[in-house]
Write a protein that holds these residues in place. Structure first.
Motif, PDB file in Angstrom:
ATOM      1  N   MET A   1      -2.650  -2.436  -7.205  1.00 47.86           N
ATOM      2  CA  MET A   1      -3.065  -1.306  -8.133  1.00 47.86           C
ATOM      3  C   MET A   1      -3.960  -0.360  -7.255  1.00 47.86           C
ATOM      4  SD  MET A   1      -4.066  -1.348 -11.820  1.00 47.86           S
ATOM      5  CE  MET A   1      -5.183  -0.249 -12.629  1.00 47.86           C
ATOM      6  N   THR A   2      -3.883   0.900  -7.116  1.00 45.06           N
ATOM      7  CA  THR A   2      -4.619   1.788  -6.805  1.00 45.06           C
ATOM      8  C   THR A   2      -5.243   2.762  -7.564  1.00 45.06           C
ATOM      9  OG1 THR A   2      -2.727   3.258  -6.155  1.00 45.06           O
ATOM     10  CG2 THR A   2      -3.196   1.845  -4.555  1.00 45.06           C
ATOM     11  N   LYS A   3      -6.418   3.363  -7.218  1.00 42.42           N
ATOM     12  CA  LYS A   3      -7.197   4.243  -7.960  1.00 42.42           C
ATOM     13  C   LYS A   3      -7.211   5.659  -7.152  1.00 42.42           C
ATOM     14  CE  LYS A   3      -9.835   0.414  -9.931  1.00 42.42           C
ATOM     15  NZ  LYS A   3     -11.039  -0.114 -10.249  1.00 42.42           N
ATOM     16  N   HIS A   4      -7.051   6.549  -7.674  1.00 43.88           N
ATOM     17  CA  HIS A   4      -7.649   7.721  -7.024  1.00 43.88           C
ATOM     18  C   HIS A   4      -9.009   8.112  -7.102  1.00 43.88           C
ATOM     19  CE1 HIS A   4      -3.294   8.815  -6.602  1.00 43.88           C
ATOM     20  NE2 HIS A   4      -2.933   8.255  -7.663  1.00 43.88           N
ATOM     21  N   SER A   5      -9.596   8.335  -6.031  1.00 47.76           N
ATOM     22  CA  SER A   5     -10.955   8.928  -6.001  1.00 47.76           C
ATOM     23  C   SER A   5     -10.852  10.638  -6.365  1.00 47.76           C
ATOM     24  CB  SER A   5     -11.415   8.750  -4.423  1.00 47.76           C
ATOM     25  OG  SER A   5     -10.706   9.505  -3.726  1.00 47.76           O
ATOM     26  N   GLY A   6     -11.869  10.783  -7.016  1.00 50.39           N
ATOM     27  CA  GLY A   6     -12.004  12.052  -7.568  1.00 50.39           C
ATOM     28  C   GLY A   6     -12.219  13.096  -6.489  1.00 50.39           C
ATOM     29  N   LYS A   7     -12.890  12.852  -5.306  1.00 47.02           N
ATOM     30  CA  LYS A   7     -13.125  13.724  -4.284  1.00 47.02           C
ATOM     31  C   LYS A   7     -13.027  13.604  -2.946  1.00 47.02           C
ATOM     32  CE  LYS A   7     -17.380  15.198  -6.806  1.00 47.02           C
ATOM     33  NZ  LYS A   7     -18.782  15.320  -6.993  1.00 47.02           N
ATOM     34  N   GLY A   8     -12.534  14.480  -2.091  1.00 45.44           N
ATOM     35  CA  GLY A   8     -11.998  14.280  -0.712  1.00 45.44           C
ATOM     36  C   GLY A   8     -13.097  14.341   0.111  1.00 45.44           C
ATOM     37  N   PRO A   9     -13.000  14.326   1.613  1.00 50.53           N
ATOM     38  CA  PRO A   9     -14.142  14.018   2.354  1.00 50.53           C
ATOM     39  C   PRO A   9     -15.028  15.589   2.272  1.00 50.53           C
ATOM     40  CG  PRO A   9     -12.128  14.527   3.503  1.00 50.53           C
ATOM     41  CD  PRO A   9     -11.792  14.147   1.904  1.00 50.53           C
ATOM     42  N   ASN A  10     -14.522  16.564   1.890  1.00 50.75           N
ATOM     43  CA  ASN A  10     -15.179  17.786   1.689  1.00 50.75           C
ATOM     44  C   ASN A  10     -15.776  18.248   0.378  1.00 50.75           C
ATOM     45  OD1 ASN A  10     -14.767  18.381   4.211  1.00 50.75           O
ATOM     46  ND2 ASN A  10     -13.035  19.557   3.941  1.00 50.75           N
ATOM     47  N   GLY A  11     -15.738  17.215  -0.573  1.00 50.06           N
ATOM     48  CA  GLY A  11     -16.214  17.213  -2.173  1.00 50.06           C
ATOM     49  C   GLY A  11     -14.782  17.828  -3.026  1.00 50.06           C
ATOM     50  N   ILE A  12     -13.977  18.041  -2.237  1.00 47.10           N
ATOM     51  CA  ILE A  12     -12.797  18.789  -2.884  1.00 47.10           C
ATOM     52  C   ILE A  12     -11.815  17.681  -3.489  1.00 47.10           C
ATOM     53  CG2 ILE A  12     -10.687  20.119  -2.914  1.00 47.10           C
ATOM     54  CD1 ILE A  12     -12.268  21.727  -0.502  1.00 47.10           C
ATOM     55  N   LYS A  19      -7.353   1.830  -1.843  1.00 45.68           N
ATOM     56  CA  LYS A  19      -6.652   0.714  -2.019  1.00 45.68           C
ATOM     57  C   LYS A  19      -7.611  -0.457  -2.592  1.00 45.68           C
ATOM     58  CE  LYS A  19      -3.320   1.446   1.373  1.00 45.68           C
ATOM     59  NZ  LYS A  19      -1.852   1.484   0.654  1.00 45.68           N
ATOM     60  N   SER A  20      -7.111  -1.117  -3.551  1.00 46.71           N
ATOM     61  CA  SER A  20      -7.924  -2.207  -4.054  1.00 46.71           C
ATOM     62  C   SER A  20      -7.795  -3.507  -3.086  1.00 46.71           C
ATOM     63  CB  SER A  20      -7.202  -2.828  -5.386  1.00 46.71           C
ATOM     64  OG  SER A  20      -6.125  -3.376  -5.175  1.00 46.71           O
ATOM     65  N   PHE A  21      -8.627  -4.331  -3.289  1.00 47.11           N
ATOM     66  CA  PHE A  21      -8.773  -5.465  -2.543  1.00 47.11           C
ATOM     67  C   PHE A  21      -7.394  -6.432  -2.603  1.00 47.11           C
ATOM     68  CE2 PHE A  21     -10.186 -10.175  -2.026  1.00 47.11           C
ATOM     69  CZ  PHE A  21     -10.569  -9.989  -0.834  1.00 47.11           C
ATOM     70  N   ALA A  22      -7.010  -6.294  -3.549  1.00 45.40           N
ATOM     71  CA  ALA A  22      -5.485  -7.003  -3.575  1.00 45.40           C
ATOM     72  C   ALA A  22      -4.633  -6.225  -2.729  1.00 45.40           C
ATOM     73  CB  ALA A  22      -5.218  -7.216  -5.210  1.00 45.40           C
ATOM     74  N   LEU A  25      -5.525  -7.392   0.885  1.00 47.01           N
ATOM     75  CA  LEU A  25      -5.186  -8.624   1.070  1.00 47.01           C
ATOM     76  C   LEU A  25      -3.645  -9.027   1.165  1.00 47.01           C
ATOM     77  CD1 LEU A  25      -6.801 -11.371   1.386  1.00 47.01           C
ATOM     78  CD2 LEU A  25      -6.419 -11.820  -0.944  1.00 47.01           C
ATOM     79  N   THR A  26      -2.861  -8.326   0.386  1.00 47.89           N
ATOM     80  CA  THR A  26      -1.390  -8.167   0.578  1.00 47.89           C
ATOM     81  C   THR A  26      -0.955  -7.607   1.863  1.00 47.89           C
ATOM     82  OG1 THR A  26      -1.162  -7.972  -1.879  1.00 47.89           O
ATOM     83  CG2 THR A  26       0.815  -7.651  -0.565  1.00 47.89           C
ATOM     84  N   MET A  27      -1.694  -6.298   2.170  1.00 46.48           N
ATOM     85  CA  MET A  27      -1.110  -5.959   3.487  1.00 46.48           C
ATOM     86  C   MET A  27      -1.553  -6.780   4.640  1.00 46.48           C
ATOM     87  SD  MET A  27      -3.141  -2.655   5.432  1.00 46.48           S
ATOM     88  CE  MET A  27      -4.419  -3.653   5.882  1.00 46.48           C
ATOM     89  N   ILE A  75      -0.938 -17.029  -1.390  1.00 43.37           N
ATOM     90  CA  ILE A  75      -1.770 -17.583  -2.724  1.00 43.37           C
ATOM     91  C   ILE A  75      -2.837 -16.803  -3.057  1.00 43.37           C
ATOM     92  CG2 ILE A  75      -2.612 -19.692  -3.857  1.00 43.37           C
ATOM     93  CD1 ILE A  75      -0.689 -21.182  -2.307  1.00 43.37           C
ATOM     94  N   ALA A  76      -3.540 -16.350  -2.063  1.00 45.72           N
ATOM     95  CA  ALA A  76      -4.945 -15.610  -2.335  1.00 45.72           C
ATOM     96  C   ALA A  76      -4.645 -14.313  -2.883  1.00 45.72           C
ATOM     97  CB  ALA A  76      -5.937 -15.623  -1.164  1.00 45.72           C
ATOM     98  N   SER A  77      -3.681 -13.474  -2.241  1.00 48.78           N
ATOM     99  CA  SER A  77      -3.346 -12.380  -2.687  1.00 48.78           C
ATOM    100  C   SER A  77      -2.566 -12.142  -3.938  1.00 48.78           C
ATOM    101  CB  SER A  77      -2.114 -11.735  -1.645  1.00 48.78           C
ATOM    102  OG  SER A  77      -1.863 -10.502  -1.981  1.00 48.78           O
ATOM    103  N   TYR A  78      -1.801 -13.248  -4.586  1.00 51.60           N
ATOM    104  CA  TYR A  78      -1.277 -13.259  -5.619  1.00 51.60           C
ATOM    105  C   TYR A  78      -2.323 -13.652  -6.767  1.00 51.60           C
ATOM    106  CZ  TYR A  78       0.745 -15.452  -9.827  1.00 51.60           C
ATOM    107  OH  TYR A  78       0.936 -15.764 -11.154  1.00 51.60           O
ATOM    108  N   VAL A  79      -3.370 -14.365  -6.546  1.00 48.37           N
ATOM    109  CA  VAL A  79      -4.353 -14.960  -7.431  1.00 48.37           C
ATOM    110  C   VAL A  79      -5.322 -13.516  -7.604  1.00 48.37           C
ATOM    111  CG1 VAL A  79      -6.383 -16.102  -7.571  1.00 48.37           C
ATOM    112  CG2 VAL A  79      -4.653 -17.285  -6.907  1.00 48.37           C
ATOM    113  N   VAL A  80      -5.811 -12.779  -6.421  1.00 48.22           N
ATOM    114  CA  VAL A  80      -6.463 -11.804  -6.377  1.00 48.22           C
ATOM    115  C   VAL A  80      -5.850 -10.656  -7.434  1.00 48.22           C
ATOM    116  CG1 VAL A  80      -7.641  -9.825  -5.382  1.00 48.22           C
ATOM    117  CG2 VAL A  80      -8.037 -12.369  -4.593  1.00 48.22           C
ATOM    118  N   LYS A  81      -4.395 -10.453  -7.184  1.00 43.75           N
ATOM    119  CA  LYS A  81      -3.768  -9.195  -7.769  1.00 43.75           C
ATOM    120  C   LYS A  81      -3.713  -9.687  -9.353  1.00 43.75           C
ATOM    121  CE  LYS A  81      -1.131  -6.963  -5.511  1.00 43.75           C
ATOM    122  NZ  LYS A  81      -0.308  -6.134  -4.961  1.00 43.75           N
TER     123      LYS A  81
END
Length: 189
Positions: A1-12, A19-22, A25-27, A75-81
């Motif tokens: 599951m991914t979350k969108h950050s509100g700001k980019g590198p310039n604050g825009i 990317k989440s930890f899961a 780990l899947t990657m 297995i670790a990737s599945y558990v974390v996800k």
């Protein structure tokens, strides 16, 4: 599951998802699926690595790299996800997918296990062809031999006891029968 950050590198605002930890780990699990069976094979065929003294530990390492590492990461990737998404977001097919694809390295692991369970094959064969090549590593010179035996198998060796053997001579060959790794060549007296 991914979350969108509100700001980019310039604050825009940025549309680049975090990317989440899961996901990370899947990657890594996917990378390991590709690299591990090849690296397990590569480790055991490195020039001069496998000997009569260390072949058992090399086969155990090959099993661990080819099968156990991808399975543990899957297995670790599945558990974390499952912890991140919750039980409702993870289906049974995902479990089967992780387990199924983690077994990609099963064939190299099976051949290593068969050699580990069995014994070293000892045969007496005649040298059909022998070609010497001289190499230099830093300040040290060495010679290795491309060797073809009477049963049609070919090996590259650099053992000192082989320097006096000629084409037509009979040698005692020590090799692993399933992975076809040459452990030692000893000329008959």
């Amino acid at each position: 599951m991914t979350k969108h950050s509100g700001k980019g590198p310039n604050g825009i605002g940025s549309s680049r998802p975090e990317k989440s930890f899961a996901d990370r780990l899947t990657m890594w699990w996917v990378v390991v699926l590709v690299i591990c069976p090849v690296s397990g094979w590569f480790i055991t065929i490195l020039h001069g690595v496998v000997t009569m003294d260390n072949w058992r530990s090399m086969m155990i390492g090959r099993i661990g790299v080819c099968l156990l590492l991808p399975l543990a990461l899957g297995i670790a990737s599945y558990v974390v996800k499952r912890m991140e998404v919750g039980a409702s977001g993870i289906g049974r097919n995902m479990v089967y997918g992780y387990l199924l694809f983690s077994c990609i390295g099963i064939w190299p692991a099976i051949t290593a296990f068969r050699d580990l369970r069995g014994e070293v094959e000892t045969v007496q064969l005649t040298v059909a062809e022998r070609e010497a090549t001289r190499h230099r590593k830093k300040t040290q010179r060495y010679t290795d031999y491309d060797l073809t035996l009477s049963d049609g198998s070919s090996y590259n060796i650099d053992q000192e006891e082989f320097t006096s053997v000629r084409v037509g001579d009979t040698c005692t060959i020590y090799r692993l029968p399933h992975t076809d790794i040459l452990l030692s060549v000893r000329p008959l007296p």
